[in-house]
Design a protein around this motif. Structure first.
Motif: not given
Lengths: 446, 446
Positions: B221-229
């Motif tokens: 989730g955190k990796a995804f957030a770093a990329r997109y959120a």
């Protein structure tokens, strides 16, 4: 009371005529303007229409050079219109081929709740490879397969909409019991196309489920309509053809074990209205003069599955065309267009002119009195339960219809003068609220 | 100007406390009442919140006996709320596991247009077998696979939202040219999970695309957030934990090549407000007294993947629990709940009481001044860019926050006193409008 007409306003950006956006009065950004649609909805409500309707397909259609393209997603737009109106029904097109039953059932139930029971679903199976390729499918699905999937979709959706009984909510604060689990019925469906285990996460809506509308006129389409549809939109060019379609669909509905009065047949009509017949004809000519023929030829070649460059503007259609059986797409539209061209011996240019107005629907140019006469004739001669009104130019064409044709229909006792106490879309169409398939039948009282 | 707080109103039926519906003031039918939500939205707008937010999962969650269940579908409800409000952002949760990119991209673009650039998408991957079985999938997808699918979904959705350049519409009536086909960019995507060939059938929206929000706090989730959120909702129990999370996420965002200020971190807070501290505590106790413990035990057993009947109300959690790695579902929620129980040596009954208020989010009971102090402390000590406000009871808890805490935050210069000229949700959060990936970069002028 005299049998009452049902009127549906088929809304399309700047109008149903493909050149309408080029008129000085038209806003070429209307297709993304909520205020434009809210104005149309309020005009239709002023005309005490039963409903309004938005077509749809999940792909960008052809070249954007041609006409306003891209539009607000219909269920989204109708939800916004629900808050701008009070009475009128809201019918959204949605595809059974490119949606999942759980998501779509939720959205229609939500709109039905938000609108106080005014939601309708125009069920389409979506022809064409362009749409398929937006959903990871390389080839367009076969006609028969699309309808098989649609039937299973409907069966699952109906289970989902019935998965809460109407009295499933008990709201007993003292006991700490909000709902009755015994009145929740998970579909537990495992079929050919869909697996849906659990109950919907929306309670049963005011109408039970949205009014079911259908518009396919192929054999599969008519069989589907007989089984499920409560209203049918159809394109008919003559009163004779329309009567035959009407009688056939009512008979099929009876044969499917349903009351034939529980399916309402609404042919489309493109009313080109003038204060004199000459004025109406001049308006029609003005629109035709704005057609860009290169677009029309390309569209026709697409429909007929002909290579680009096959058609000549001032010649008849080629004698040899792909047979209807080879068309997996909009089969009934194909039949109608070819039939029209052959019957009236139209050149490609003339055919484009005729289709430009209503894509195969009846275009009727005349005075308000003449338009009302045509409507009354079809209505009283067994060709229609009402009409799908498709103004060539919007908003002006709808305003003219409401201001000048509606009063005549009302004076003749054919159309309500006010909405009255009935609230839901199904009530407006004179249809019963569906019983819940899982609920115990009410006990007869002695 | 002082750095400004961002406030999001997390709306949930009668409130975030699971027993809120049992209070005399609560309407147990609020979950399907548009007027209830419109009132909440207007209250949040009176408090100059940046946005409001609706959670979602595509399945009916647990027993309906427990609490108001079933709700209006979030994008549908937010579309209706768009017309009831003028300024506030509208953030809907939608699943990348159980939607198709084309349909979902259309709906968000439509809401963004209808709301004048106020749409946000809380991107979730949707854990759990219950949801999977509503979409023909027997077993819940693995955690890593859900995130891989989410990343591909985002990439496709971003292409779809960019598939019209901002100036693709030319609207040249005289030439009969509506749009410029050269400024339409079909994604032509063929990936592991999705194939999407054609351009979106909605023009580019005011924000380009919705504000991208994320709430998973697992590693994936955190990796995804770093990329997109662009905004992250998170559950943090202590200011130390929150600071660590904040620093970690900003560092990951920088490492992903993005400006760390372009992701806003908003921990959830459940404010239980009283005019005195004792009154706040009494309100908290009143809510806890309404908890039905048999429901709480069942929910906890579900989260921890324990057989029914394992947990005892007045005992600690068992020493042996399934490890986090074995949990394919709400992994970060699992970690938070077990951590809370172990750290504070809570009995099952106490844990249920703590979770009943905010499902793992920080519950803070106190006076308006104390609530404002807590917010200011977290905000100024590197733990938050703002807060996800989760009132325990609605509408009263939001009204109390707006009437009593908001004025204090404004007096301290931490929160806007009016919305001002900025219009879009991204502008409210101080974020730039994204460039179109297909458009030629603007030429630098000398």
């Amino acid at each position: 009371m005299t049998r009452q007409l049902h009127l549906n306003a088929f809304l399309m950006t700047t109008g149903h005529h493909e050149a309408s956006w080029r008129l000085p009065e038209s806003d070429p950004y209307a297709h993304v303007d909520l205020a434009h649609y809210a104005g149309l909805a309020r005009t239709a409500e002023r005309g005490t229409f039963d409903s309004l309707f938005l077509a749809d397909g999940p792909h960008l259609w052809g070249s954007v050079a041609q006409r306003p393209a891209g539009a607000l997603e219909p269920l989204t737009l109708l939800t916004a219109l629900a808050t701008a109106t009070e009475h009128i029904g809201l019918i959204a097109t949605a595809s059974t081929s490119y949606n999942s039953p759980y998501n779509l059932a939720r959205r229609f139930a939500s709109l039905d709740i938000i609108s106080g029971g005014r939601a309708g679903w125009n069920i389409v199976t979506t022809a064409g490879a362009e749409a398929a390729r937006n959903f990871g499918v390389d080839e367009e699905p076969a006609h028969a397969e699309r309808y098989a999937r649609a039937a299973e979709f409907l069966d699952v959706a109906l289970k989902l909409w019935d998965s809460w009984e109407d009295d499933a909510i008990v709201a007993d604060k003292a006991a700490g019991v909000w709902g009755d689990d015994a009145k929740i019925h998970p579909p537990r469906h495992r079929g050919t196309y869909f697996g849906v285990e659990g109950a919907l996460n929306v309670p049963r809506s005011p109408q039970g489920y949205p009014l079911l509308v259908q518009a396919g006129s192929s054999e599969d389409g008519k069989a589907f309509a007989a089984r499920y549809a409560e209203a049918v939109f159809t394109a008919q060019q003559t009163v004779e053809e329309a009567r035959a379609f009407y009688a056939d669909l009512k008979a099929r509905t009876a044969a499917a074990g349903r009351d034939p009065d529980h399916v309402k047949v609404l042919p489309g009509i493109v009313p080109v209205i003038g204060s004199t017949e000459a004025e109406a004809r001049a308006h029609e000519q003005l629109l035709e003069d704005h057609i860009v023929h290169r677009h029309g030829v390309a569209n026709l070649e697409g429909l007929l599955r002909l290579p680009a460059g096959t058609l000549e503007l001032d010649a008849l259609l080629p004698a040899e065309l792909p047979p209807e059986d080879a068309i997996e797409g909009a089969r009934s539209r194909y039949t109608l267009v070819v039939g029209l061209a052959r019957r009236e011996r139209l050149t490609v240019r003339q055919l484009i002119g005729r289709l430009g107005g209503g894509r195969g629907h009846l275009t009727f140019a005349g005075t308000p009195e003449q338009v009302a006469d045509a409507i009354e004739t079809w209505f009283t001669q067994g060709a229609a339960d009402g009409f799908n009104i498709m103004p060539p130019v919007l908003p002006s064409g709808l305003e003219t219809f409401v201001d000048h044709v509606v009063p005549i229909l009302r004076a003749r006792g054919l159309l309500r003068t006010a909405y009255g106490p009935r609230r839901t879309l199904r009530e407006r169409y004179g249809l019963p609220r569906p019983a819940n398939q899982y609920a115990a039948p009410a006990l007869a009282t002695a």
